[in-house]
Write a protein that holds these residues in place. Sequence first.
Motif, PDB file in Angstrom:
ATOM      1  N   ALA A 285       0.857  -1.185   0.000  1.00 50.24           N
ATOM      2  CA  ALA A 285       0.000   0.000   0.000  1.00 50.24           C
ATOM      3  C   ALA A 285       0.894   1.235   0.000  1.00 50.24           C
ATOM      4  O   ALA A 285       1.984   1.227   0.574  1.00 50.24           O
ATOM      5  CB  ALA A 285      -0.893   0.002   1.237  1.00 50.24           C
TER       6      ALA A 285
ATOM      7  N   VAL B 152       0.674   5.476   0.787  1.00 57.12           N
ATOM      8  CA  VAL B 152      -0.114   6.508   1.450  1.00 57.12           C
ATOM      9  C   VAL B 152       0.341   7.849   0.913  1.00 57.12           C
ATOM     10  O   VAL B 152       1.548   8.157   0.932  1.00 57.12           O
ATOM     11  CB  VAL B 152       0.081   6.445   2.984  1.00 57.12           C
ATOM     12  CG1 VAL B 152      -0.696   7.563   3.665  1.00 57.12           C
ATOM     13  CG2 VAL B 152      -0.326   5.078   3.529  1.00 57.12           C
TER      14      VAL B 152
ATOM     15  N   ARG C 294      -1.919  -0.666  -3.533  1.00 55.01           N
ATOM     16  CA  ARG C 294      -3.152  -0.153  -2.948  1.00 55.01           C
ATOM     17  C   ARG C 294      -2.901   1.311  -2.608  1.00 55.01           C
ATOM     18  O   ARG C 294      -2.022   1.627  -1.814  1.00 55.01           O
ATOM     19  CB  ARG C 294      -3.483  -0.970  -1.693  1.00 55.01           C
ATOM     20  CG  ARG C 294      -4.778  -0.603  -1.044  1.00 55.01           C
ATOM     21  CD  ARG C 294      -5.029  -1.520   0.149  1.00 55.01           C
ATOM     22  NE  ARG C 294      -6.102  -0.993   0.964  1.00 55.01           N
ATOM     23  CZ  ARG C 294      -6.232  -1.243   2.244  1.00 55.01           C
ATOM     24  NH1 ARG C 294      -5.372  -2.045   2.867  1.00 55.01           N
ATOM     25  NH2 ARG C 294      -7.233  -0.711   2.916  1.00 55.01           N
TER      26      ARG C 294
ATOM     27  N   LEU D 155      -3.822   4.648  -0.887  1.00 53.89           N
ATOM     28  CA  LEU D 155      -4.578   5.206   0.228  1.00 53.89           C
ATOM     29  C   LEU D 155      -4.315   6.703   0.257  1.00 53.89           C
ATOM     30  O   LEU D 155      -3.179   7.135   0.496  1.00 53.89           O
ATOM     31  CB  LEU D 155      -4.145   4.564   1.544  1.00 53.89           C
ATOM     32  CG  LEU D 155      -4.109   3.032   1.578  1.00 53.89           C
ATOM     33  CD1 LEU D 155      -3.578   2.541   2.915  1.00 53.89           C
ATOM     34  CD2 LEU D 155      -5.478   2.459   1.275  1.00 53.89           C
TER      35      LEU D 155
ATOM     36  N   GLU E 122      -8.460   4.528  -2.569  1.00 55.35           N
ATOM     37  CA  GLU E 122      -9.298   4.670  -1.380  1.00 55.35           C
ATOM     38  C   GLU E 122      -8.976   6.026  -0.762  1.00 55.35           C
ATOM     39  O   GLU E 122      -7.808   6.346  -0.555  1.00 55.35           O
ATOM     40  CB  GLU E 122      -8.976   3.557  -0.378  1.00 55.35           C
ATOM     41  CG  GLU E 122      -9.236   2.159  -0.918  1.00 55.35           C
ATOM     42  CD  GLU E 122      -8.644   1.099  -0.013  1.00 55.35           C
ATOM     43  OE1 GLU E 122      -8.998   1.066   1.181  1.00 55.35           O
ATOM     44  OE2 GLU E 122      -7.825   0.309  -0.515  1.00 55.35           O
TER      45      GLU E 122
ATOM     46  N   LEU F 132      -7.516   6.530   8.077  1.00 53.30           N
ATOM     47  CA  LEU F 132      -6.447   6.044   7.206  1.00 53.30           C
ATOM     48  C   LEU F 132      -5.568   5.046   7.964  1.00 53.30           C
ATOM     49  O   LEU F 132      -5.261   3.966   7.453  1.00 53.30           O
ATOM     50  CB  LEU F 132      -5.600   7.195   6.674  1.00 53.30           C
ATOM     51  CG  LEU F 132      -4.495   6.765   5.712  1.00 53.30           C
ATOM     52  CD1 LEU F 132      -4.385   7.728   4.563  1.00 53.30           C
ATOM     53  CD2 LEU F 132      -3.165   6.645   6.423  1.00 53.30           C
TER      54      LEU F 132
ATOM     55  N   ALA G  19      -4.604   1.224   6.911  1.00 50.25           N
ATOM     56  CA  ALA G  19      -3.263   1.034   6.338  1.00 50.25           C
ATOM     57  C   ALA G  19      -2.561  -0.173   6.952  1.00 50.25           C
ATOM     58  O   ALA G  19      -2.494  -0.297   8.172  1.00 50.25           O
ATOM     59  CB  ALA G  19      -2.421   2.286   6.548  1.00 50.25           C
TER      60      ALA G  19
END
Length: 158
Positions: free
Chosen positions: A38, A40, A59, A61, A75, A83, A87
């Motif tokens: 993921a 961020v 992914r 975020l 997302e 978040l 996460a």
Amino acid sequence: MYAIVAADRNWGIGRDGDQLCYIPADLKRFQALTTGHAVVLGRRTLSTFPGGRPLKGRRNLILSRDPAFRPEGAEVFRDLESLLAAAPADAFVIGGGQVYRQLLDRCDTVYVTRLDRAFPADAWFPDLDADPAWTLAASEGPFDHQGLSYRYDTYRRG
């Protein structure tokens, strides 16, 4: 969590909403480290990606307070708490400056591409060399891209 960033001599990371420079080998390293994890990021960082689209194979975020912001394939979280609840522990924080500052205390490793030049910047990463919580654990390089010297530094908390 991890963070990954390219920073100049003064820990500058961006100007006018974009990176300070693009180094093809560094982009490949970024892709190799983050693919399958993921990532961020903030809304403005997403806008710098090709077509403003989320990164493939990751992914995405996104932290944004804008209720109308809903990019396909990502997302969106309106606050840090939601978040963080979503996460995974092995997520990479990839920017921008505000997101780094909000999440650095949640990271235990930071991968820094250190650019051996001072660029005009309006966004900065916290100076890990001046923070006793961080230790330079590894350094690779120097490398060269069109006369710009850079290296890969890995910092660990503790």
